[in-house]
Scaffold this motif. Structure first.
Motif, PDB file in Angstrom:
ATOM      1  N   SER A 155      52.695  72.974  77.067  1.00  0.00           N
ATOM      2  CA  SER A 155      53.852  73.693  77.605  1.00  0.00           C
ATOM      3  C   SER A 155      55.061  73.616  76.682  1.00  0.00           C
ATOM      4  O   SER A 155      56.060  74.308  76.916  1.00  0.00           O
ATOM      5  N   THR A 156      54.971  72.803  75.644  1.00  0.00           N
ATOM      6  CA  THR A 156      56.040  72.722  74.651  1.00  0.00           C
ATOM      7  C   THR A 156      55.729  73.558  73.409  1.00  0.00           C
ATOM      8  O   THR A 156      56.451  73.472  72.411  1.00  0.00           O
ATOM      9  N   HIS A 157      54.665  74.362  73.448  1.00  0.00           N
ATOM     10  CA  HIS A 157      54.293  75.177  72.300  1.00  0.00           C
ATOM     11  C   HIS A 157      55.475  76.054  71.880  1.00  0.00           C
ATOM     12  O   HIS A 157      56.155  76.637  72.730  1.00  0.00           O
ATOM     13  N   PRO A 158      55.767  76.149  70.584  1.00  0.00           N
ATOM     14  CA  PRO A 158      56.957  76.884  70.137  1.00  0.00           C
ATOM     15  C   PRO A 158      56.956  78.367  70.470  1.00  0.00           C
ATOM     16  O   PRO A 158      58.018  78.979  70.551  1.00  0.00           O
ATOM     17  N   SER A 159      55.776  78.975  70.648  1.00  0.00           N
ATOM     18  CA  SER A 159      55.720  80.402  70.946  1.00  0.00           C
ATOM     19  C   SER A 159      55.525  80.690  72.425  1.00  0.00           C
ATOM     20  O   SER A 159      56.198  81.546  72.996  1.00  0.00           O
ATOM     21  N   PHE A 160      54.592  79.986  73.046  1.00  0.00           N
ATOM     22  CA  PHE A 160      54.148  80.338  74.385  1.00  0.00           C
ATOM     23  C   PHE A 160      54.534  79.332  75.458  1.00  0.00           C
ATOM     24  O   PHE A 160      54.270  79.551  76.632  1.00  0.00           O
ATOM     25  N   GLY A 161      55.165  78.237  75.050  1.00  0.00           N
ATOM     26  CA  GLY A 161      55.490  77.191  76.013  1.00  0.00           C
ATOM     27  C   GLY A 161      56.597  77.581  76.987  1.00  0.00           C
ATOM     28  O   GLY A 161      57.461  78.380  76.681  1.00  0.00           O
ATOM     29  N   TRP A 162      56.517  77.000  78.166  1.00  0.00           N
ATOM     30  CA  TRP A 162      57.554  77.166  79.188  1.00  0.00           C
ATOM     31  C   TRP A 162      57.353  76.096  80.241  1.00  0.00           C
ATOM     32  O   TRP A 162      56.304  75.464  80.301  1.00  0.00           O
ATOM     33  N   GLY A 163      58.353  75.828  81.046  1.00  0.00           N
ATOM     34  CA  GLY A 163      58.207  74.924  82.183  1.00  0.00           C
ATOM     35  C   GLY A 163      58.475  73.469  81.924  1.00  0.00           C
ATOM     36  O   GLY A 163      58.345  72.655  82.831  1.00  0.00           O
ATOM     37  N   GLY A 164      58.821  73.092  80.699  1.00  0.00           N
ATOM     38  CA  GLY A 164      59.096  71.691  80.405  1.00  0.00           C
ATOM     39  C   GLY A 164      57.914  70.957  79.792  1.00  0.00           C
ATOM     40  O   GLY A 164      56.866  71.545  79.526  1.00  0.00           O
ATOM     41  N   LYS A 165      58.068  69.673  79.597  1.00  0.00           N
ATOM     42  CA  LYS A 165      57.065  68.857  78.916  1.00  0.00           C
ATOM     43  C   LYS A 165      55.913  68.466  79.843  1.00  0.00           C
ATOM     44  O   LYS A 165      56.037  68.470  81.055  1.00  0.00           O
ATOM     45  N   GLY A 166      54.798  68.120  79.212  1.00  0.00           N
ATOM     46  CA  GLY A 166      53.689  67.507  79.927  1.00  0.00           C
ATOM     47  C   GLY A 166      52.706  68.450  80.582  1.00  0.00           C
ATOM     48  O   GLY A 166      51.754  68.001  81.228  1.00  0.00           O
ATOM     49  N   GLY A 167      52.885  69.761  80.420  1.00  0.00           N
ATOM     50  CA  GLY A 167      51.986  70.695  81.065  1.00  0.00           C
ATOM     51  C   GLY A 167      51.150  71.493  80.088  1.00  0.00           C
ATOM     52  O   GLY A 167      51.224  71.306  78.868  1.00  0.00           O
ATOM     53  N   PHE A 168      50.333  72.375  80.630  1.00  0.00           N
ATOM     54  CA  PHE A 168      49.510  73.294  79.829  1.00  0.00           C
ATOM     55  C   PHE A 168      49.673  74.693  80.402  1.00  0.00           C
ATOM     56  O   PHE A 168      49.718  74.871  81.622  1.00  0.00           O
ATOM     57  N   VAL A 169      49.757  75.677  79.513  1.00  0.00           N
ATOM     58  CA  VAL A 169      50.007  77.044  79.956  1.00  0.00           C
ATOM     59  C   VAL A 169      48.852  77.965  79.583  1.00  0.00           C
ATOM     60  O   VAL A 169      48.150  77.741  78.596  1.00  0.00           O
ATOM     61  N   TYR A 170      48.684  78.992  80.392  1.00  0.00           N
ATOM     62  CA  TYR A 170      47.590  79.954  80.242  1.00  0.00           C
ATOM     63  C   TYR A 170      48.140  81.356  80.475  1.00  0.00           C
ATOM     64  O   TYR A 170      49.073  81.545  81.257  1.00  0.00           O
ATOM     65  N   GLN A 171      47.548  82.325  79.846  1.00  0.00           N
ATOM     66  CA  GLN A 171      47.847  83.708  80.196  1.00  0.00           C
ATOM     67  C   GLN A 171      46.704  84.618  79.771  1.00  0.00           C
ATOM     68  O   GLN A 171      45.972  84.327  78.823  1.00  0.00           O
ATOM     69  N   LYS A 172      46.558  85.698  80.515  1.00  0.00           N
ATOM     70  CA  LYS A 172      45.547  86.692  80.197  1.00  0.00           C
ATOM     71  C   LYS A 172      46.130  87.724  79.239  1.00  0.00           C
ATOM     72  O   LYS A 172      47.301  88.086  79.350  1.00  0.00           O
ATOM     73  N   ALA A 173      45.313  88.180  78.315  1.00  0.00           N
ATOM     74  CA  ALA A 173      45.752  89.273  77.453  1.00  0.00           C
ATOM     75  C   ALA A 173      46.031  90.484  78.320  1.00  0.00           C
ATOM     76  O   ALA A 173      45.302  90.778  79.271  1.00  0.00           O
ATOM     77  N   TYR A 174      47.088  91.191  77.978  1.00  0.00           N
ATOM     78  CA  TYR A 174      47.547  92.301  78.811  1.00  0.00           C
ATOM     79  C   TYR A 174      48.065  93.410  77.915  1.00  0.00           C
ATOM     80  O   TYR A 174      48.788  93.150  76.946  1.00  0.00           O
TER      81      TYR A 174
END
Length: 312
Positions: free
Chosen positions: A193-212
């Motif tokens: 969740s801290t990824h420089p491009s796709f991160g959001w929501g703060g530290k300690g998490g993992f984020v996902y998204q579908k191609a759209y």
């Protein structure tokens, strides 16, 4: 070919389901005379860190302070969405739920939606075309927007979002083929969740998204998209007259396009696709052909007729 371009974007090839929350509906890939497709795979890129609390910029209004979910369709016209929902008493958080619920209210009439300007008529002609006469003239405007040479489109208040730089080349190629994209995001599969491009929501998490990928297409190209639908995909389309195409798509049903997993918190689903909301957005999207482009040209000129044909 178009198929090769879409497959290189990760939008239409057959994939196995990715790890996702149990209450998220099956993958939906929508196409319209205004259109979208989606898929989940891993991806990576390095761009400036955003430190975003959500994938979209939250409103500063106090009454929207608990808002956590928005439909993806207004991602590039957020002021329009805020204005069309300003009379709501409550804003979705936790889950989107039923978009027709009285608690959410209704998206306001078209007469109230935000209409930013692209400058003077001369400025708009410089961006959108002085005297377009061929379909390829319009296709090139959309491609040049994706490539950063055109700063705005009627459907996009700002330049291409940095996260779509990852698929910039493919988007430009799609536009030059007649698939006029107005909204897109690449797939993300469990990035920090801290990824420089796709991160959001703060530290300690993992984020996902579908191609759209959402786009305007001709009836002929809509048929091509229908022929590309695989068993793992759904397709949804609507034209200016309100005629719909649905392929293997259930009535209703909300699909999470972005979600995040964080310690000691419920799964967050801040960006969704809702078929009923898409129809509301489609009406706005089609109207922008008239209010922001068609009216640049005199009636019965080749340029006027061209934009009118595309809109129809």
């Amino acid at each position: 070919s178009v198929t090769r371009i879409l497959m290189s974007m990760g939008a239409i090839d057959l994939v196995s389901p990715q790890q996702q929350p149990q209450n998220i509906s099956a993958e939906e890939k929508n196409a319209a005379s205004h259109a979208y497709t989606d898929r989940s795979t891993s991806s990576s890129a390095v761009m400036p860190s955003s430190g975003r609390p959500l994938p979209w910029r939250p409103s500063a209004l106090q009454k929207r302070s608990k808002e956590e979910i928005r439909p993806i369709n207004w991602a590039n016209r957020p002021k329009s969405y805020v204005m069309r929902t300003e009379d709501w008493d409550e804003f979705p958080n936790g889950r989107w739920g039923d978009a027709t619920s009285p608690a959410f209210g209704e998206l306001s009439d078209l007469s109230h939606f935000y209409s930013f300007t692209l400058g003077s008529e001369d400025d708009r002609r410089a961006m959108l075309g002085e005297t377009p006469t061929q379909f390829s003239d319009v296709y090139e405007v959309f491609a040049r927007y994706v490539e950063g040479d055109v700063p705005h489109l009627p459907w996009c208040d700002t330049p291409l979002q940095p996260e779509s730089f990852l698929i910039q080349r493919q988007l430009a190629a799609l536009n030059r083929t007649g698939f006029l994209t107005v909204n897109s995001q690449p797939a993300v599969n469990g990035l920090p969740s801290t990824h420089p491009s796709f991160g959001w929501g703060g530290k300690g998490g993992f984020v996902y998204q579908k191609a759209y990928c959402e786009c305007f297409v001709s009836p002929e190209n809509a048929k091509k998209l229908v022929s590309m639908v695989s068993p793992s995909m759904n397709l949804y389309a609507v034209n200016h007259a309100g005629d719909e195409i649905r392929v293997d798509m259930e009535e209703g049903g909300v699909t999470a396009l972005t979600w995040g997993v964080f310690p000691n918190r419920e799964i967050l689903q801040p960006t969704i696709f809702d078929p009923s909301t898409f129809l509301v957005w489609a009406e706005e999207a089609f109207s922008l052909w008239t209010t922001m482009w068609l009216n640049l040209y005199e009636d019965e000129t080749d340029s006027y007729d061209l934009i009118e044909r595309i809109r129809e």
